[in-house]
Design an enzyme around this catalytic site. Structure first.
Site, mmCIF file in Angstrom:
data_model
loop_
_atom_site.group_PDB
_atom_site.id
_atom_site.type_symbol
_atom_site.label_atom_id
_atom_site.label_comp_id
_atom_site.label_asym_id
_atom_site.label_seq_id
_atom_site.Cartn_x
_atom_site.Cartn_y
_atom_site.Cartn_z
ATOM 1 N N ASN A 73 15.908 4.592 0.929
ATOM 2 C CA ASN A 73 17.234 4.340 1.505
ATOM 3 C C ASN A 73 18.246 3.996 0.437
ATOM 4 O O ASN A 73 17.909 3.435 -0.607
ATOM 5 C CB ASN A 73 17.151 3.223 2.549
ATOM 6 C CG ASN A 73 17.232 1.843 1.922
ATOM 7 O OD1 ASN A 73 18.315 1.294 1.738
ATOM 8 N ND2 ASN A 73 16.080 1.282 1.564
ATOM 9 N N PHE A 132 17.008 -10.964 -4.456
ATOM 10 C CA PHE A 132 17.058 -10.606 -5.881
ATOM 11 C C PHE A 132 16.245 -9.330 -6.093
ATOM 12 O O PHE A 132 15.645 -9.126 -7.145
ATOM 13 C CB PHE A 132 16.471 -11.731 -6.742
ATOM 14 C CG PHE A 132 17.255 -13.020 -6.695
ATOM 15 C CD1 PHE A 132 18.608 -13.033 -6.384
ATOM 16 C CD2 PHE A 132 16.635 -14.228 -6.985
ATOM 17 C CE1 PHE A 132 19.330 -14.221 -6.345
ATOM 18 C CE2 PHE A 132 17.339 -15.427 -6.956
ATOM 19 C CZ PHE A 132 18.691 -15.419 -6.625
ATOM 20 N N CYS A 134 17.089 -5.909 -4.307
ATOM 21 C CA CYS A 134 17.632 -4.600 -3.939
ATOM 22 C C CYS A 134 17.878 -3.747 -5.199
ATOM 23 O O CYS A 134 18.614 -4.170 -6.086
ATOM 24 C CB CYS A 134 18.929 -4.783 -3.149
ATOM 25 S SG CYS A 134 19.634 -3.215 -2.638
ATOM 26 N N THR A 200 12.295 -2.981 -2.199
ATOM 27 C CA THR A 200 12.000 -1.558 -2.385
ATOM 28 C C THR A 200 11.923 -1.171 -3.867
ATOM 29 O O THR A 200 12.358 -1.917 -4.739
ATOM 30 C CB THR A 200 13.078 -0.718 -1.683
ATOM 31 O OG1 THR A 200 14.346 -1.182 -2.123
ATOM 32 C CG2 THR A 200 12.971 -0.835 -0.182
ATOM 33 N N CYS A 341 -23.445 15.579 8.069
ATOM 34 C CA CYS A 341 -22.700 16.479 7.171
ATOM 35 C C CYS A 341 -22.337 17.776 7.905
ATOM 36 O O CYS A 341 -23.160 18.363 8.593
ATOM 37 C CB CYS A 341 -23.582 16.773 5.963
ATOM 38 S SG CYS A 341 -22.884 18.008 4.862
ATOM 39 N N CYS A 351 -16.839 16.726 -7.018
ATOM 40 C CA CYS A 351 -17.710 16.147 -8.043
ATOM 41 C C CYS A 351 -17.791 17.050 -9.275
ATOM 42 O O CYS A 351 -17.775 16.581 -10.401
ATOM 43 C CB CYS A 351 -19.101 15.884 -7.479
ATOM 44 S SG CYS A 351 -20.153 14.996 -8.649
ATOM 45 N N CYS A 393 -25.419 10.257 -11.088
ATOM 46 C CA CYS A 393 -24.227 9.817 -10.342
ATOM 47 C C CYS A 393 -23.658 8.549 -10.980
ATOM 48 O O CYS A 393 -24.376 7.584 -11.229
ATOM 49 C CB CYS A 393 -24.614 9.551 -8.886
ATOM 50 S SG CYS A 393 -23.317 8.768 -7.933
ATOM 51 N N CYS A 399 -16.499 11.522 -4.064
ATOM 52 C CA CYS A 399 -17.026 12.358 -2.974
ATOM 53 C C CYS A 399 -16.838 11.689 -1.625
ATOM 54 O O CYS A 399 -16.469 12.321 -0.639
ATOM 55 C CB CYS A 399 -18.496 12.678 -3.228
ATOM 56 S SG CYS A 399 -19.501 11.209 -3.522
ATOM 57 N N CYS A 403 -14.694 13.292 1.523
ATOM 58 C CA CYS A 403 -15.496 13.736 2.679
ATOM 59 C C CYS A 403 -14.732 13.497 3.982
ATOM 60 O O CYS A 403 -14.284 12.388 4.252
ATOM 61 C CB CYS A 403 -16.830 12.976 2.710
ATOM 62 S SG CYS A 403 -17.842 13.448 4.134
HETATM 63 C C1 LIG Z 1 16.969 1.039 5.340
HETATM 64 C C2 LIG Z 1 16.520 -0.211 4.671
HETATM 65 C C3 LIG Z 1 17.423 -1.229 4.436
HETATM 66 C C4 LIG Z 1 17.002 -2.394 3.796
HETATM 67 N N1 LIG Z 1 17.898 -3.405 3.605
HETATM 68 C C5 LIG Z 1 17.490 -4.561 3.023
HETATM 69 C C6 LIG Z 1 18.374 -5.651 2.900
HETATM 70 O O1 LIG Z 1 19.521 -5.620 3.343
HETATM 71 N N2 LIG Z 1 17.915 -6.764 2.273
HETATM 72 C C7 LIG Z 1 16.652 -6.860 1.797
HETATM 73 O O2 LIG Z 1 16.275 -7.906 1.245
HETATM 74 N N3 LIG Z 1 15.793 -5.848 1.925
HETATM 75 C C8 LIG Z 1 16.175 -4.704 2.534
HETATM 76 N N4 LIG Z 1 15.283 -3.679 2.695
HETATM 77 C C9 LIG Z 1 13.920 -3.822 2.154
HETATM 78 C C10 LIG Z 1 12.923 -4.378 3.179
HETATM 79 O O3 LIG Z 1 13.287 -5.662 3.613
HETATM 80 C C11 LIG Z 1 11.494 -4.419 2.603
HETATM 81 O O4 LIG Z 1 11.474 -5.305 1.506
HETATM 82 C C12 LIG Z 1 11.003 -3.057 2.138
HETATM 83 O O5 LIG Z 1 11.477 -2.045 2.979
HETATM 84 C C13 LIG Z 1 9.477 -2.981 2.077
HETATM 85 O O6 LIG Z 1 8.897 -3.176 3.347
HETATM 86 P P1 LIG Z 1 8.405 -1.946 4.291
HETATM 87 O O7 LIG Z 1 7.486 -1.107 3.485
HETATM 88 O O8 LIG Z 1 7.781 -2.620 5.467
HETATM 89 O O9 LIG Z 1 9.655 -1.193 4.680
HETATM 90 C C14 LIG Z 1 15.672 -2.522 3.360
HETATM 91 C C15 LIG Z 1 14.775 -1.504 3.619
HETATM 92 C C16 LIG Z 1 15.173 -0.364 4.271
HETATM 93 C C17 LIG Z 1 14.188 0.711 4.559
HETATM 94 S S1 SF4 Z 2 -17.757 16.450 2.010
HETATM 95 FE FE1 SF4 Z 2 -19.019 15.362 3.496
HETATM 96 S S2 SF4 Z 2 -19.226 16.776 5.208
HETATM 97 FE FE2 SF4 Z 2 -18.461 17.981 3.497
HETATM 98 S S3 SF4 Z 2 -20.344 18.791 2.549
HETATM 99 FE FE3 SF4 Z 2 -19.874 16.876 1.502
HETATM 100 S S4 SF4 Z 2 -21.061 15.353 2.613
HETATM 101 FE FE4 SF4 Z 2 -20.972 17.147 3.909
HETATM 102 S S1 SF4 Z 3 -19.895 9.179 -6.656
HETATM 103 FE FE1 SF4 Z 3 -19.865 11.237 -5.845
HETATM 104 S S2 SF4 Z 3 -18.243 12.286 -6.994
HETATM 105 FE FE2 SF4 Z 3 -18.752 10.444 -8.118
HETATM 106 S S3 SF4 Z 3 -20.282 11.096 -9.610
HETATM 107 FE FE3 SF4 Z 3 -21.437 10.354 -7.808
HETATM 108 S S4 SF4 Z 3 -21.775 12.149 -6.573
HETATM 109 FE FE4 SF4 Z 3 -20.186 12.702 -8.051
#
Ligand SMILES: Cc1cc2nc3c(=O)[nH]c(=O)nc-3n(C[C@H](O)[C@H](O)[C@H](O)COP(=O)(O)O)c2cc1C
Ligand code: SF4
Ligand code: SF4
Length: 460
Positions: A73, A132, A134, A200, A341, A351, A393, A399, A403
């Site tokens: 925003n 503090f 924005c 934000t 699977c 992998c 592994c 993986c 999955c």
């Molecule tokens: C459209 C919009 C307007 C915002 N205006 C403010 C504001 O006026 N003052 C403020 O402190 N934060 C403002 N924020 C930030 C939010 O308060 C919050 O910190 C941020 O969006 C993260 O939270 P969320 O992920 O739940 O949105 C705004 C956020 C959005 C999306």
């Molecule tokens: S990703 Fe999951 S469902 Fe797909 S082959 Fe591997 S184990 Fe099977």
């Molecule tokens: S955890 Fe899964 S992707 Fe990672 S090394 Fe082992 S088998 Fe491969």
């Protein structure tokens, strides 16, 4: 049922769920509807010298058909007259005395801070939140994140606010800093009663490739905005946890960033947040999401035997450690459940190309005469079910992350026979590598042909 009421900086809240400062808290009617829906508190849309906003203001990030994974925003603080806002705060507090109303404030000079804090208190606000954080528009005028990024200035303005306020003062922090403990500790030195984070994240949402301009468009141009929504949750969680575990930092935290359901909220609380704030999810789905949040958190607390939400706060903090404190001898390996699977083989591809080449396909031609290769009842013939070569592994999780079948790949803890040892302990013991359990040999390169041979398939 567990008691959901919480206490933050001496303020009682019926539950930990607050609306964050933003469009959902723009006016009194909205905040009252939100309280009716069940929100415990609301941080009012930031008050300051009212500004002029632009048309349009928001940009959205959709991922794979999911709308608003991220929201950007370029809206500034309130564009409504201060007198109207304060009159509405007074009305809300009169009608909803048990709910928390926090006045979010952002002005410039010491005199302006004195004046706006006095007006917020006259209106009956329960606390002040100093914005503090924005990262767009206001910071270019020396406010918002411009303050949050300068610990000395943050400390000074916080101390002004504390001088003028009789109600608790929260400092809302920006994530755009090298080390969150620097502004966090500056808030402590300034005398803050608590902190809120995150605001934000400075961002550009995308580019309109027809008009050759970033979005959202304002008369054919755009500017950097603030990013929030589910996509920012991991960043916010880290920053909340980083403050909560900082030894010298003992202020209560209001956690914000991508919270959309009770589980998100519980995670923030486990990492040290006493209350949580929500903006994007309320903009996307409306105030009623709080009903599920209340029900879900209460059920979770009951299930875990916790009698109150307060008991959850900070539970996970001791387990959030530096890398050097992790146990190098703790081992997990991937296990595929052939019964569930579906044979998509996404794990195999991941992998081989993105991890350690240790998931093998049983080559079809080696199994053509395998009478038991009839399938697992889920549509996958047995020869489609990959096999993990466990000795190679490295337990990276990739993986199991790709999955598509929940629970099909689990990461099994595998004893190594060696006592735990961390990197820090290893260094302290002169780097004695005999303390380490044997590890998969990363020097071995397994080619697909080698694997075919190992599995008894003819070479191609
Ligand atoms: C459209 C919009 C307007 C915002 N205006 C403010 C504001 O006026 N003052 C403020 O402190 N934060 C403002 N924020 C930030 C939010 O308060 C919050 O910190 C941020 O969006 C993260 O939270 P969320 O992920 O739940 O949105 C705004 C956020 C959005 C999306
Ligand atoms: S990703 Fe999951 S469902 Fe797909 S082959 Fe591997 S184990 Fe099977
Ligand atoms: S955890 Fe899964 S992707 Fe990672 S090394 Fe082992 S088998 Fe491969």
């Amino acid at each position: 049922m567990a008691d959901l009421s919480v206490r933050m900086c001496g303020i009682e809240s019926p539950n930990p769920f607050w609306l964050a400062s933003g469009p959902p808290t723009n006016c009194g009617d909205q905040v009252m509807r939100a309280f009716d829906a069940g929100w415990g508190g609301a941080v009012w849309k930031t008050l300051g010298q009212p500004i002029v906003n632009v048309y349009s203001r928001y940009g959205g990030l959709d991922v794979g058909g999911t709308k608003l994974v991220g929201l950007n925003n370029i809206e500034l603080i309130t564009d409504r007259p201060l007198a109207v806002n304060f009159r509405e705060i007074a009305e809300v507090k009169k009608r909803y005395p048990k709910n928390v109303v926090v006045a979010s404030l952002m002005v410039e000079t010491k005199e302006e801070w004195r004046d706006i804090i006095a007006r917020a208190e006259d209106a009956g606000a329960d606390a002040h939140e100093l914005n503090f954080g924005c990262p767009h528009g206001m910071c270019e005028r020396g406010m918002g994140s411009a303050v949050g990024q300068e610990p000395a200035v943050l400390e000074k303005i916080t101390s002004w606010a504390k001088e003028f306020a009789t109600k608790p003062v929260l400092v809302k922090l920006t994530p755009a800093v090298r080390d969150i403990t620097e502004p966090g500790m500056a808030a402590v030195r300034g005398g803050a009663d608590g902190v809120s984070l995150i605001n934000t994240i400075k961002s550009l949402m995308g580019v309109d490739l027809d008009r050759m301009a970033p979005m959202p468009l304002v008369g054919g141009k755009s500017t950097n905005g603030g990013y929030c929504g589910p996509a920012v949750k991991p960043i916010a969680l880290f920053l909340v946890g980083a403050l909560a575990r900082e030894p010298g930092f003992r202020l209560p935290i209001s956690g914000i960033g991508g919270i959309a359901n009770w589980r998100d909220a519980a995670e923030f609380m486990a990492l040290g947040a006493s209350t949580v704030q929500v903006c994007t999810a309320a903009m996307h789905h409306g105030y009623k999401i709080v009903e599920d949040m209340i029900e879900g958190l209460a059920a979770f607390l009951d299930e875990k035997g916790m009698r109150s939400a307060q008991e959850l706060v900070g539970r996970a903090v001791p387990n959030f450690v530096d890398w050097g404190a992790l146990d190098l001898n703790s081992r997990v390996i991937a296990r595929i459940d052939p019964a569930t699977c579906i044979g998509c083989q996404l794990c195999y591809v991941a992998c081989w190309d993105g991890a350690h080449q240790c998931i093998d396909l049983k080559p079809a031609d080696a199994l053509l005469d395998d009478k038991s290769a009839g399938g697992n009842g889920h549509g996958a013939p047995r020869w489609r079910v990959p096999v993990v070569r466990e000795e190679d592994c490295i337990g990276c999780n990739l993986c199991s992350l790709v999955c598509p079948v929940p629970g099909c790949i689990t990461m099994a803890e595998t004893p190594t026979g060696k006592p735990p040892v961390s990197w820090d302990e290893l260094v302290a013991k002169g780097g004695d590598l005999t303390l380490l359990a044997p590890r998969p040999d990363s020097a071995v390169v397994h080619t697909k042909e080698e694997m075919r041979a190992k599995l008894g398939a003819p070479a191609r």
